[in-house]
Design an enzyme around this catalytic site. Structure first.
Site, mmCIF file in Angstrom:
data_model
loop_
_atom_site.group_PDB
_atom_site.id
_atom_site.type_symbol
_atom_site.label_atom_id
_atom_site.label_comp_id
_atom_site.label_asym_id
_atom_site.label_seq_id
_atom_site.Cartn_x
_atom_site.Cartn_y
_atom_site.Cartn_z
ATOM 1 N N SER A 173 -6.536 8.851 12.175
ATOM 2 C CA SER A 173 -5.484 9.712 11.606
ATOM 3 C C SER A 173 -4.536 8.892 10.724
ATOM 4 O O SER A 173 -4.070 9.375 9.687
ATOM 5 C CB SER A 173 -4.689 10.391 12.725
ATOM 6 O OG SER A 173 -5.508 11.345 13.364
ATOM 7 N N GLU B 251 -14.760 8.069 11.365
ATOM 8 C CA GLU B 251 -14.732 8.501 9.959
ATOM 9 C C GLU B 251 -13.302 8.503 9.402
ATOM 10 O O GLU B 251 -12.940 9.329 8.577
ATOM 11 C CB GLU B 251 -15.459 9.837 9.771
ATOM 12 C CG GLU B 251 -16.920 9.719 10.220
ATOM 13 C CD GLU B 251 -17.859 10.743 9.634
ATOM 14 O OE1 GLU B 251 -17.576 11.299 8.567
ATOM 15 O OE2 GLU B 251 -18.927 10.961 10.268
ATOM 16 N N THR C 28 -23.370 5.108 15.148
ATOM 17 C CA THR C 28 -23.883 6.348 15.753
ATOM 18 C C THR C 28 -25.358 6.526 15.453
ATOM 19 O O THR C 28 -25.795 6.336 14.309
ATOM 20 C CB THR C 28 -23.081 7.556 15.219
ATOM 21 O OG1 THR C 28 -21.704 7.351 15.495
ATOM 22 C CG2 THR C 28 -23.547 8.861 15.872
ATOM 23 N N GLN D 260 -4.017 22.360 30.314
ATOM 24 C CA GLN D 260 -2.747 22.786 30.924
ATOM 25 C C GLN D 260 -2.867 24.210 31.473
ATOM 26 O O GLN D 260 -2.402 24.513 32.570
ATOM 27 C CB GLN D 260 -1.629 22.711 29.868
ATOM 28 C CG GLN D 260 -0.239 22.745 30.431
ATOM 29 C CD GLN D 260 0.097 21.492 31.249
ATOM 30 O OE1 GLN D 260 -0.562 20.466 31.140
ATOM 31 N NE2 GLN D 260 1.084 21.606 32.097
HETATM 32 N N1 COS Z 1 -14.083 7.796 -3.743
HETATM 33 C C1 COS Z 1 -14.438 6.933 -4.729
HETATM 34 N N2 COS Z 1 -13.888 5.698 -4.864
HETATM 35 C C2 COS Z 1 -12.942 5.347 -3.973
HETATM 36 C C3 COS Z 1 -12.520 6.182 -2.926
HETATM 37 C C4 COS Z 1 -13.135 7.460 -2.838
HETATM 38 N N3 COS Z 1 -12.780 8.310 -1.880
HETATM 39 N N4 COS Z 1 -11.580 5.557 -2.204
HETATM 40 C C5 COS Z 1 -11.392 4.363 -2.789
HETATM 41 N N5 COS Z 1 -12.226 4.236 -3.851
HETATM 42 C C6 COS Z 1 -12.317 3.111 -4.772
HETATM 43 C C7 COS Z 1 -10.937 2.783 -5.344
HETATM 44 O O1 COS Z 1 -10.667 3.591 -6.500
HETATM 45 C C8 COS Z 1 -11.054 1.314 -5.708
HETATM 46 O O2 COS Z 1 -11.773 1.202 -6.903
HETATM 47 P P1 COS Z 1 -11.230 0.242 -8.103
HETATM 48 O O3 COS Z 1 -11.121 -1.108 -7.488
HETATM 49 O O4 COS Z 1 -12.290 0.357 -9.138
HETATM 50 O O5 COS Z 1 -9.910 0.815 -8.481
HETATM 51 C C9 COS Z 1 -11.961 0.790 -4.578
HETATM 52 O O6 COS Z 1 -12.681 1.918 -4.062
HETATM 53 C C10 COS Z 1 -11.177 0.148 -3.455
HETATM 54 O O7 COS Z 1 -10.280 1.132 -2.958
HETATM 55 P P2 COS Z 1 -8.893 0.754 -2.267
HETATM 56 O O8 COS Z 1 -8.193 -0.277 -3.092
HETATM 57 O O9 COS Z 1 -8.168 2.007 -1.967
HETATM 58 O O10 COS Z 1 -9.424 0.033 -0.937
HETATM 59 P P3 COS Z 1 -8.655 -0.431 0.363
HETATM 60 O O11 COS Z 1 -9.250 -1.692 0.819
HETATM 61 O O12 COS Z 1 -7.173 -0.409 0.130
HETATM 62 O O13 COS Z 1 -9.091 0.640 1.489
HETATM 63 C C11 COS Z 1 -9.115 2.623 2.798
HETATM 64 C C12 COS Z 1 -8.974 1.949 1.408
HETATM 65 C C13 COS Z 1 -8.169 2.034 3.843
HETATM 66 C C14 COS Z 1 -8.742 4.058 2.538
HETATM 67 C C15 COS Z 1 -10.595 2.506 3.287
HETATM 68 O O14 COS Z 1 -10.893 1.184 3.645
HETATM 69 C C16 COS Z 1 -10.925 3.426 4.430
HETATM 70 O O15 COS Z 1 -11.182 4.613 4.247
HETATM 71 N N6 COS Z 1 -10.944 2.894 5.675
HETATM 72 C C17 COS Z 1 -11.424 3.633 6.822
HETATM 73 C C18 COS Z 1 -12.869 3.374 7.004
HETATM 74 C C19 COS Z 1 -13.520 4.403 7.868
HETATM 75 O O16 COS Z 1 -13.310 5.598 7.729
HETATM 76 N N7 COS Z 1 -14.352 3.928 8.775
HETATM 77 C C20 COS Z 1 -15.118 4.775 9.610
HETATM 78 C C21 COS Z 1 -16.535 4.326 9.524
HETATM 79 S S1 COS Z 1 -17.711 5.598 9.735
HETATM 80 S S2 COS Z 1 -17.543 6.187 11.553
#
Ligand code: COS
Length: 392
Positions: A372, A369, A157, A342
Site C-alpha cells: 500500500s 504486487e 508465486t 467482529q
Molecule cells: N510503466 C512504464 N514505465 C514505468 C512505470 C510504469 N508503470 N513506472 C516506472 N517506469 C519507468 C520510469 O518512467 C523510469 O523510466 P526513465 O528512467 O526512462 O524515466 C523507470 O521506469 C524507472 O522508474 P522510477 O524512477 O520511478 O523507479 P524507482 O526505482 O523510483 O521505483 C517503484 C519505482 C518504487 C514504483 C517501483 O520500484 C515499484 O513499483 N516497486 C514495487 C515493486 C513491486 O510491486 N513488487 C511486487 C513484485 S510482484 S508480487
C-alpha cells in the site's frame, strides 16, 4: 479484444456456477490438503481460464480488462488458492511476453501458457530487492549466444510447479537502477535453475511460493524479452500496472463474499432475544462493508476501462489509476474482513468459520504486487508529474 456481449455473459455465468458449485464446496479440502485438487485444475483448463487474458490468435480467450475483472469478481468469492492456480499465467507470468515480447516469443510461449500446459511465474523480487525493485542484483552476462544468469528470486508465486519464468536480471552491472535491467524467458528445465522448499505462510493455503535459484543458468539470447536489453524494468512495471487492477478486482470479489457471510450470520445468530441483524451497531458495520464494496467495484470497473483505452492510446495517468485502485480495494477488503470477524464475535476467531480464513488470506493483498505504501508513492509521484487523473 472484447467478446461479443452474449458470449461474455455466457462465460461469466459459467464461471459463477463453477465457483458456487465446484469451488466453494471444496474450500475446506483446499485448506486441509494445502493443495487445489487436480480435477478442479483440469476443469479450470477446460474453461479456458489459464488463457483468459491472452489474445485468441495465441490460443487464449482474448478477454479485455473490462471483461477480465468481472471474472475476478467471481473468483474473489471463494478461497484465494483457486485463482492463484491460473493467476500468474493470466497476469504477471505471461503479460511481459505479450506486452513487450517479440512476435516469435509470443508464438513460442503464449499458446502453451494459455492452455495451462505451461505454468509461468514472474520473478522480480529478491532477498534484498522487494519494494525497491530497481536495486535487484540477479545478473545476466552475455556469453556468445546466451546470457548466463546468477542470483536468487524470493517468494515467487507458483514457482514450485512452474515450467517457466519471466525473470528480471541486471545485464549491465555498470548501470545502477532501472536502466541496467532486462527481462528474460527462462524455462524451468534450464540447467542451473532450481527451486527452494515451499514457503510456509500466514494464509492462502493451497497457493505455492518459493525461492528460484539461478546458478550459471545459460539462457539463449533469443529469450531476452523484446530482443532489447535495458527495458526489463519498464516491462515489469507495465505488467504490474495491469496486475494491480486484477488484484483490486479480486479484493472487491472477496469483500462481496465477506458481506454475504456476515449478513447471513447476523440474520441467524440470536442474542438478547433477537437476530443480531436487528441491532443498529451491527447494521452500521454491514452498511460500511456495503458502501465501500460499491465504491471499490465502481473504481475497478473505471480502472479497467481506462486500461483498455490505454492499449489504444497511451495514458500517462494509468500507473496512478492502477495503484490507487489496488490501494483502495485491498485496504477496503482488509476492513471488510475485520468487520466480518467482529460481526461473528468469538465464532469469527474459530477455524470452522470461513471468515477466519478470509481474514488471513486477504492480508497478502496489501503486500504483493506493490505494498500500500509503494502504491501511495506511485500516486503521489504521479500527481507531481502529471497532475490529477482526469474525470472519466
Ligand atoms: N510503466 C512504464 N514505465 C514505468 C512505470 C510504469 N508503470 N513506472 C516506472 N517506469 C519507468 C520510469 O518512467 C523510469 O523510466 P526513465 O528512467 O526512462 O524515466 C523507470 O521506469 C524507472 O522508474 P522510477 O524512477 O520511478 O523507479 P524507482 O526505482 O523510483 O521505483 C517503484 C519505482 C518504487 C514504483 C517501483 O520500484 C515499484 O513499483 N516497486 C514495487 C515493486 C513491486 O510491486 N513488487 C511486487 C513484485 S510482484 S508480487
Amino acid at each position: 479484444m472484447t467478446l461479443d456481449p452474449e458470449t461474455f455473459a455466457a462465460l461469466r455465468n459459467q464461471v459463477r456456477r463453477f465457483v458456487a458449485e465446484r469451488l466453494v464446496p471444496n474450500e475446506d479440502r483446499v485448506e486441509q490438503e494445502d493443495a487445489v485438487p487436480a480435477e478442479l485444475v483440469a476443469e479450470m483448463k477446460d474453461l479456458g481460464l489459464f488463457g483468459m487474458s491472452i489474445p485468441e490468435e495465441y490460443g487464449g480467450l482474448g478477454l479485455s480488462m473490462v471483461e477480465e475483472i468481472e471474472v475476478c469478481f467471481e473468483f474473489g468469492q471463494t478461497a484465494a488458492a483457486f485463482r492463484s492456480v491460473f493467476g500468474t499465467n493470466v497476469g504477471i507470468g505471461s503479460q511481459g511476453i505479450l506486452i513487450d515480447g517479440t512476435e516469435e516469443q509470443r508464438r513460442t510461449w503464449l499458446p502453451r501458457i494459455a492452455s495451462g500446459e505451461a505454468i509461468f511465474s514472474f520473478a522480480l523480487t529478491e532477498p534484498d530487492a522487494g519494494s525497491d525493485a530497481a536495486s535487484l542484483q540477479t545478473s545476466a552476462v552475455l556469453d556468445g549466444d546466451a546470457y548466463v544468469l546468477n542470483g536468487v528470486k524470493r517468494y515467487i508465486t507458483n514457482a514450485p510447479r512452474a515450467h517457466g519464468f519471466t525473470v528480471m536480471a541486471r545485464t549491465d552491472p555498470g548501470t545502477p537502477g532501472a536502466a541496467g535491467i532486462s527481462a528474460f524467458i527462462v524455462p524451468r528445465d534450464t540447467p542451473g535453475v532450481s527451486v527452494g522448499p515451499p514457503d510456509r505462510k500466514m494464509g492462502q493455503r493451497g497457493t505455492k511460493t518459493c525461492d528460484v535459484i539461478f546458478d550459471h543458468a545459460r539462457v539463449p539470447a533469443s529469450n531476452l524479452i523484446g530482443g532489447q536489453p535495458g527495458i526489463g524494468f519498464k516491462t515489469a512495471m507495465r505488467v504490474l500496472d495491469r496486475g494491480r487492477i486484477h488484484i483490486a478486482a479480486l479484493a472487491a470479489g472477496t469483500a462481496r463474499r465477506l458481506l454475504r457471510d456476515a449478513l447471513d450470520y447476523a440474520a441467524t445468530r440470536r442474542q438478547f432475544g433477537q437476530p443480531i441483524l436487528d441491532f443498529q451497531l451491527i447494521q452500521a458495520m454491514l452498511a460500511d462493508m456495503q458502501a465501500e464494496l460499491l465504491a471499490a467495484e465502481a473504481m475497478v470497473r473505471d480502472a479497467a476501462r481506462r486500461y483498455d483505452a490505454s492499449r489504444r492510446k497511451p495514458d500517462p495517468h494509468l500507473p496512478m489509476v492502477a495503484a490507487a485502485c489496488k490501494y483502495f480495494a485491498t485496504e477496503m477488503v482488509g476492513r471488510a474482513a475485520d468487520r466480518a470477524v467482529q460481526i461473528h464475535g468469538g465464532a469469527g476467531y474459530m477455524s470452522e468459520y470461513k471468515v477466519e480464513r478470509f481474514y488471513r488470506d486477504v492480508r497478502l493483498l496489501r503486500l504483493y504486487e506493490g505494498t500500500s505504501q509503494i502504491l501511495q508513492l506511485v500516486v503521489g509521484r504521479g500527481l507531481k508529474t502529471h497532475g490529477p487523473v482526469p474525470a472519466p
